[in-house]
Design a protein around this motif. Structure first.
Motif, PDB file in Angstrom:
ATOM      1  N   ALA A 112     -13.865   8.557  16.660  1.00  0.00           N
ATOM      2  CA  ALA A 112     -14.046   7.354  15.849  1.00  0.00           C
ATOM      3  C   ALA A 112     -15.366   7.408  15.090  1.00  0.00           C
ATOM      4  O   ALA A 112     -15.452   6.974  13.930  1.00  0.00           O
ATOM      5  CB  ALA A 112     -13.993   6.114  16.739  1.00  0.00           C
ATOM      6  N   THR A 113     -16.405   7.957  15.726  1.00  0.00           N
ATOM      7  CA  THR A 113     -17.694   8.102  15.054  1.00  0.00           C
ATOM      8  C   THR A 113     -17.595   9.081  13.892  1.00  0.00           C
ATOM      9  O   THR A 113     -18.133   8.849  12.807  1.00  0.00           O
ATOM     10  CB  THR A 113     -18.761   8.579  16.056  1.00  0.00           C
ATOM     11  N   ILE A 114     -16.909  10.204  14.098  1.00  0.00           N
ATOM     12  CA  ILE A 114     -16.707  11.176  13.021  1.00  0.00           C
ATOM     13  C   ILE A 114     -15.993  10.520  11.847  1.00  0.00           C
ATOM     14  O   ILE A 114     -16.380  10.673  10.686  1.00  0.00           O
ATOM     15  CB  ILE A 114     -15.907  12.389  13.541  1.00  0.00           C
ATOM     16  N   ARG A 115     -14.942   9.753  12.159  1.00  0.00           N
ATOM     17  CA  ARG A 115     -14.173   9.076  11.109  1.00  0.00           C
ATOM     18  C   ARG A 115     -15.042   8.073  10.354  1.00  0.00           C
ATOM     19  O   ARG A 115     -14.942   7.946   9.126  1.00  0.00           O
ATOM     20  CB  ARG A 115     -12.965   8.383  11.744  1.00  0.00           C
ATOM     21  N   SER A 116     -15.909   7.367  11.078  1.00  0.00           N
ATOM     22  CA  SER A 116     -16.792   6.393  10.442  1.00  0.00           C
ATOM     23  C   SER A 116     -17.719   7.061   9.438  1.00  0.00           C
ATOM     24  O   SER A 116     -17.921   6.551   8.336  1.00  0.00           O
ATOM     25  CB  SER A 116     -17.617   5.668  11.509  1.00  0.00           C
ATOM     26  N   HIS A 117     -18.263   8.211   9.806  1.00  0.00           N
ATOM     27  CA  HIS A 117     -19.236   8.871   8.943  1.00  0.00           C
ATOM     28  C   HIS A 117     -18.590   9.601   7.769  1.00  0.00           C
ATOM     29  O   HIS A 117     -19.137   9.597   6.665  1.00  0.00           O
ATOM     30  CB  HIS A 117     -20.064   9.864   9.755  1.00  0.00           C
ATOM     31  N   TYR A 118     -17.439  10.241   8.006  1.00  0.00           N
ATOM     32  CA  TYR A 118     -16.940  11.190   7.013  1.00  0.00           C
ATOM     33  C   TYR A 118     -15.566  10.862   6.461  1.00  0.00           C
ATOM     34  O   TYR A 118     -15.085  11.555   5.558  1.00  0.00           O
ATOM     35  CB  TYR A 118     -16.940  12.596   7.619  1.00  0.00           C
ATOM     36  N   GLY A 119     -14.913   9.827   6.980  1.00  0.00           N
ATOM     37  CA  GLY A 119     -13.663   9.384   6.397  1.00  0.00           C
ATOM     38  C   GLY A 119     -12.506  10.347   6.635  1.00  0.00           C
ATOM     39  O   GLY A 119     -12.550  11.228   7.491  1.00  0.00           O
ATOM     40  N   LYS A 120     -11.464  10.170   5.839  1.00  0.00           N
ATOM     41  CA  LYS A 120     -10.278  11.008   5.954  1.00  0.00           C
ATOM     42  C   LYS A 120     -10.559  12.407   5.418  1.00  0.00           C
ATOM     43  O   LYS A 120     -11.402  12.596   4.554  1.00  0.00           O
ATOM     44  CB  LYS A 120      -9.113  10.397   5.179  1.00  0.00           C
ATOM     45  N   GLY A 121      -9.821  13.374   5.949  1.00  0.00           N
ATOM     46  CA  GLY A 121      -9.860  14.724   5.405  1.00  0.00           C
ATOM     47  C   GLY A 121     -10.801  15.674   6.089  1.00  0.00           C
ATOM     48  O   GLY A 121     -10.710  16.888   5.893  1.00  0.00           O
ATOM     49  N   VAL A 122     -11.747  15.167   6.909  1.00  0.00           N
ATOM     50  CA  VAL A 122     -12.714  16.054   7.535  1.00  0.00           C
ATOM     51  C   VAL A 122     -12.019  16.937   8.575  1.00  0.00           C
ATOM     52  O   VAL A 122     -11.077  16.514   9.243  1.00  0.00           O
ATOM     53  CB  VAL A 122     -13.861  15.249   8.183  1.00  0.00           C
ATOM     54  N   SER A 123     -12.492  18.177   8.697  1.00  0.00           N
ATOM     55  CA  SER A 123     -11.960  19.102   9.695  1.00  0.00           C
ATOM     56  C   SER A 123     -12.725  18.925  11.000  1.00  0.00           C
ATOM     57  O   SER A 123     -13.952  19.050  11.032  1.00  0.00           O
ATOM     58  CB  SER A 123     -12.090  20.548   9.215  1.00  0.00           C
ATOM     59  N   VAL A 124     -12.002  18.620  12.071  1.00  0.00           N
ATOM     60  CA  VAL A 124     -12.593  18.464  13.401  1.00  0.00           C
ATOM     61  C   VAL A 124     -12.260  19.707  14.214  1.00  0.00           C
ATOM     62  O   VAL A 124     -11.091  20.027  14.430  1.00  0.00           O
ATOM     63  CB  VAL A 124     -12.052  17.208  14.113  1.00  0.00           C
ATOM     64  N   GLN A 125     -13.298  20.412  14.645  1.00  0.00           N
ATOM     65  CA  GLN A 125     -13.116  21.628  15.428  1.00  0.00           C
ATOM     66  C   GLN A 125     -13.092  21.284  16.911  1.00  0.00           C
ATOM     67  O   GLN A 125     -14.085  20.803  17.463  1.00  0.00           O
ATOM     68  CB  GLN A 125     -14.239  22.619  15.142  1.00  0.00           C
ATOM     69  N   LEU A 126     -11.961  21.521  17.562  1.00  0.00           N
ATOM     70  CA  LEU A 126     -11.873  21.370  19.014  1.00  0.00           C
ATOM     71  C   LEU A 126     -12.448  22.636  19.618  1.00  0.00           C
ATOM     72  O   LEU A 126     -11.863  23.710  19.535  1.00  0.00           O
ATOM     73  CB  LEU A 126     -10.419  21.171  19.433  1.00  0.00           C
ATOM     74  N   THR A 127     -13.632  22.514  20.212  1.00  0.00           N
ATOM     75  CA  THR A 127     -14.365  23.705  20.598  1.00  0.00           C
ATOM     76  C   THR A 127     -15.062  23.485  21.929  1.00  0.00           C
ATOM     77  O   THR A 127     -14.810  22.529  22.644  1.00  0.00           O
ATOM     78  CB  THR A 127     -15.357  24.087  19.470  1.00  0.00           C
ATOM     79  N   GLY A 128     -15.960  24.364  22.290  1.00  0.00           N
ATOM     80  CA  GLY A 128     -16.655  24.283  23.567  1.00  0.00           C
ATOM     81  C   GLY A 128     -17.810  25.257  23.596  1.00  0.00           C
ATOM     82  O   GLY A 128     -18.541  25.347  22.609  1.00  0.00           O
ATOM     83  N   GLY A 129     -17.900  26.046  24.663  1.00  0.00           N
ATOM     84  CA  GLY A 129     -16.914  26.597  25.571  1.00  0.00           C
ATOM     85  C   GLY A 129     -15.597  26.934  24.888  1.00  0.00           C
ATOM     86  O   GLY A 129     -15.471  26.942  23.689  1.00  0.00           O
ATOM     87  N   ASP A 130     -14.622  27.220  25.731  1.00  0.00           N
ATOM     88  CA  ASP A 130     -13.292  27.458  25.171  1.00  0.00           C
ATOM     89  C   ASP A 130     -12.394  26.290  25.499  1.00  0.00           C
ATOM     90  O   ASP A 130     -12.142  25.995  26.675  1.00  0.00           O
ATOM     91  CB  ASP A 130     -12.683  28.760  25.672  1.00  0.00           C
ATOM     92  N   PRO A 131     -11.904  25.589  24.477  1.00  0.00           N
ATOM     93  CA  PRO A 131     -11.127  24.361  24.707  1.00  0.00           C
ATOM     94  C   PRO A 131      -9.828  24.589  25.451  1.00  0.00           C
ATOM     95  O   PRO A 131      -9.292  23.648  26.047  1.00  0.00           O
ATOM     96  CB  PRO A 131     -10.877  23.827  23.297  1.00  0.00           C
ATOM     97  N   THR A 132      -9.310  25.814  25.444  1.00  0.00           N
ATOM     98  CA  THR A 132      -8.045  26.064  26.136  1.00  0.00           C
ATOM     99  C   THR A 132      -8.194  25.984  27.649  1.00  0.00           C
ATOM    100  O   THR A 132      -7.184  26.023  28.369  1.00  0.00           O
ATOM    101  CB  THR A 132      -7.480  27.444  25.754  1.00  0.00           C
ATOM    102  N   LEU A 133      -9.422  25.843  28.165  1.00  0.00           N
ATOM    103  CA  LEU A 133      -9.620  25.634  29.590  1.00  0.00           C
ATOM    104  C   LEU A 133      -9.342  24.180  29.982  1.00  0.00           C
ATOM    105  O   LEU A 133      -9.245  23.875  31.174  1.00  0.00           O
ATOM    106  CB  LEU A 133     -11.044  26.029  30.002  1.00  0.00           C
ATOM    107  N   ARG A 134      -9.222  23.289  28.979  1.00  0.00           N
ATOM    108  CA  ARG A 134      -8.755  21.932  29.255  1.00  0.00           C
ATOM    109  C   ARG A 134      -7.235  21.952  29.408  1.00  0.00           C
ATOM    110  O   ARG A 134      -6.537  22.859  28.964  1.00  0.00           O
ATOM    111  CB  ARG A 134      -9.125  20.999  28.086  1.00  0.00           C
ATOM    112  N   LYS A 135      -6.715  20.906  30.030  1.00  0.00           N
ATOM    113  CA  LYS A 135      -5.263  20.779  30.135  1.00  0.00           C
ATOM    114  C   LYS A 135      -4.660  20.663  28.733  1.00  0.00           C
ATOM    115  O   LYS A 135      -5.226  19.999  27.861  1.00  0.00           O
ATOM    116  CB  LYS A 135      -4.893  19.549  30.963  1.00  0.00           C
ATOM    117  N   VAL A 136      -3.520  21.281  28.536  1.00  0.00           N
ATOM    118  CA  VAL A 136      -2.882  21.233  27.221  1.00  0.00           C
ATOM    119  C   VAL A 136      -2.550  19.805  26.834  1.00  0.00           C
ATOM    120  O   VAL A 136      -2.582  19.434  25.650  1.00  0.00           O
ATOM    121  CB  VAL A 136      -1.630  22.140  27.190  1.00  0.00           C
ATOM    122  N   GLU A 137      -2.264  18.939  27.818  1.00  0.00           N
ATOM    123  CA  GLU A 137      -1.961  17.536  27.527  1.00  0.00           C
ATOM    124  C   GLU A 137      -3.178  16.836  26.900  1.00  0.00           C
ATOM    125  O   GLU A 137      -3.019  15.979  26.028  1.00  0.00           O
ATOM    126  CB  GLU A 137      -1.547  16.809  28.805  1.00  0.00           C
TER     127      GLU A 137
END
Length: 457
Positions: free
Chosen positions: A89-114
């Motif tokens: 929500a903070t990202i959306r507030s600052h940069y609006g529609k269209g921004v690319s959000v990188q799901l990252t870490g670490g390696d995000p695939t270590l989180r549950k796929v759900e």
């Protein structure tokens, strides 16, 4: 060590809410202040930021010799989904529609796929783009299929020799891994990206690697990230031979043509170099060879942009530009057609594709330059708002320990990486001391030093 807070630039997170009226203004102002808002600049002109990293975990299943994570990464807890949703929500507030959000870490695939599916759906609901940043080890075909169905837009595979994958001693040998990853993602509707860290151990192979990536029509974006002295990795100072110019020459040698990295800009010229090419059948041609024409098109697009959206919507703006500037549009179309024709015999051997090529020059943690930080186009979502990626990497532990306040139906709650779940009060514990952690929970320099001591005893 380079993973603790450094006092150099007075750059702070941008806050939890954007309070202005023009989302592009902060980045544009930063670029103007350091003389980087020239005729070829696209940042701050067509979009407020290039991308924002949402770190969903600090854990990783590799121990890279170059790594921006901190010594405490393996001792942290993953942020709950409520924390991650609040940061979206903070990202959306600052940069609006269209921004690319990188799901990252670490390696995000270590989180549950759900969890990742829920994040992809929320990013899509907010009108933003999602990109999975992964080493690919756990990103199976089934895993990627689920995320694509949930709304994932892009997948970026990071593969290089710093990862020390068993059985691979050259970048050419690692092409086996890259091919396998392409097969996993092919046909899922995902844009495929590849990231490579450029360091002394693979610099001589960059031309061969660039040639390989050039000849993969499925790959839409390739990024070469220059070694930076930050984080926990055992490799530190970048070799003098690795510069933006030398990496440019190496990539151009692989692509077999000048790429005109200095025509169009995405942020500070000391940080990023950008090229756009068309490829077919083992040939590549730069789309940015006519500098004056590119700058005229940028000016024309700016002239028809009403800035009602944070990110320019290219297709309707192109239609408006064509209507207002038909001769310029014809020249641009002619340049594009000529570029395709110059592919020559490659047209007979493979499909014509466009590919973006990036060079990222990240800063050392103890040598941050304030003008570059103030005009950064790659941000990280923190508890207190977006922050320049290089600053965040230099101060990572400080931001991991910072309380993140979440507003819920029964009132506020707090979280930081030292606790597994939301807490009822802001008095959260500090991050654990890595010098007291067992060897199996250490990586990078501290693991190497601990192992040396263990072997000596």
């Amino acid at each position: 060590m380079k993973d603790t807070a450094h006092p150099q630039p007075a750059i702070v997170p941008a806050g939890r809410k954007f309070t202005g009226t023009d989302r592009r203004a902060p980045l544009r102002g930063g670029l103007l202040s350091c003389g980087e808002f020239g005729a070829g600049q696209t940042a701050g002109r067509f979009y407020p930021i290039a991308c924002v990293a949402l770190e969903v975990t600090q854990h990783c299943n590799l121990d890279c010799t170059l790594c921006y994570l901190s010594d405490r990464a393996e001792m942290t807890f993953d942020p709950p989904l409520s924390v991650l949703f609040a940061r979206l929500a903070t990202i959306r507030s600052h940069y609006g529609k269209g921004v690319s959000v990188q799901l990252t870490g670490g390696d995000p695939t270590l989180r549950k796929v759900e969890d990742l599916e829920a994040l992809c759906r929320e990013i899509r609901r907010l009108g933003m783009r999602s990109c999975l940043m992964t080493n690919g080890i756990r990103a199976s075909r089934a895993f990627l299929t689920r995320l694509a169905a949930a709304g994932l837009d892009d997948v970026a595979f990071h593969v290089d020799l710093t990862q020390e994958r068993k059985g691979f001693s050259t970048e050419v040998e690692l092409n086996t891994v890259r091919r396998a990853y392409i097969r996993r993602a092919r046909g899922l509707g995902l844009r495929i990206l590849f990231n490579t860290t450029v360091f002394g151990g693979n610099f001589g192979e960059i031309p061969k690697l660039a040639r390989f990536l050039r000849d993969r029509p499925e790959v839409a974006f390739v990024s070469f990230q220059m070694q930076a002295d930050t984080g926990r990795g055992v490799l530190r100072v970048r070799p003098d031979a690795i510069t933006q110019d030398s990496v440019t020459r190496a990539i151009e040698a692989g692509y077999g043509t000048p790429l005109h990295f200095d025509t169009a800009a995405i942020g500070h010229s000391k940080c990023n170099r950008y090229a756009s090419v068309v490829t077919a059948g083992g040939r590549a041609v730069s789309l940015l060879s006519n500098r004056r024409l590119v700058h005229r098109v940028i000016a024309a697009l700016e002239g028809v942009d009403d800035k009602q959206d944070a990110h320019i919507r290219i297709r309707p703006k192109l239609r408006r530009m064509i209507w207002r500037h038909p001769l310029l549009a014809l020249r641009a179309l002619g340049h594009l057609a000529l570029s395709v024709v110059r592919l020559g015999s490659g047209l007979l051997r493979g499909p014509v594709r466009r590919q973006a090529v990036f060079i990222h020059n990240f800063m050392a943690a103890d040598a941050l330059e304030e003008d570059r930080c103030a005009s950064c186009v790659f941000m990280v979502a923190t508890a207190n708002g977006p922050l320049s990626m290089c600053v965040h990497n230099a101060q990572r532990d400080m931001h991991l320990a910072s309380p993140d306040q979440i507003e819920g139906p029964t009132g506020p709650s707090w979280w930081n990486a030292a606790v597994p779940r939301l807490s009822g009060g802001p008095d959260l514990p500090e991050l654990g001391d890595p010098s007291l952690a067992p060897l199996k929970r250490l990586k990078g320099q501290m693991r190497a030093l601990r192992q040396i001591r263990k072997d000596a005893s």
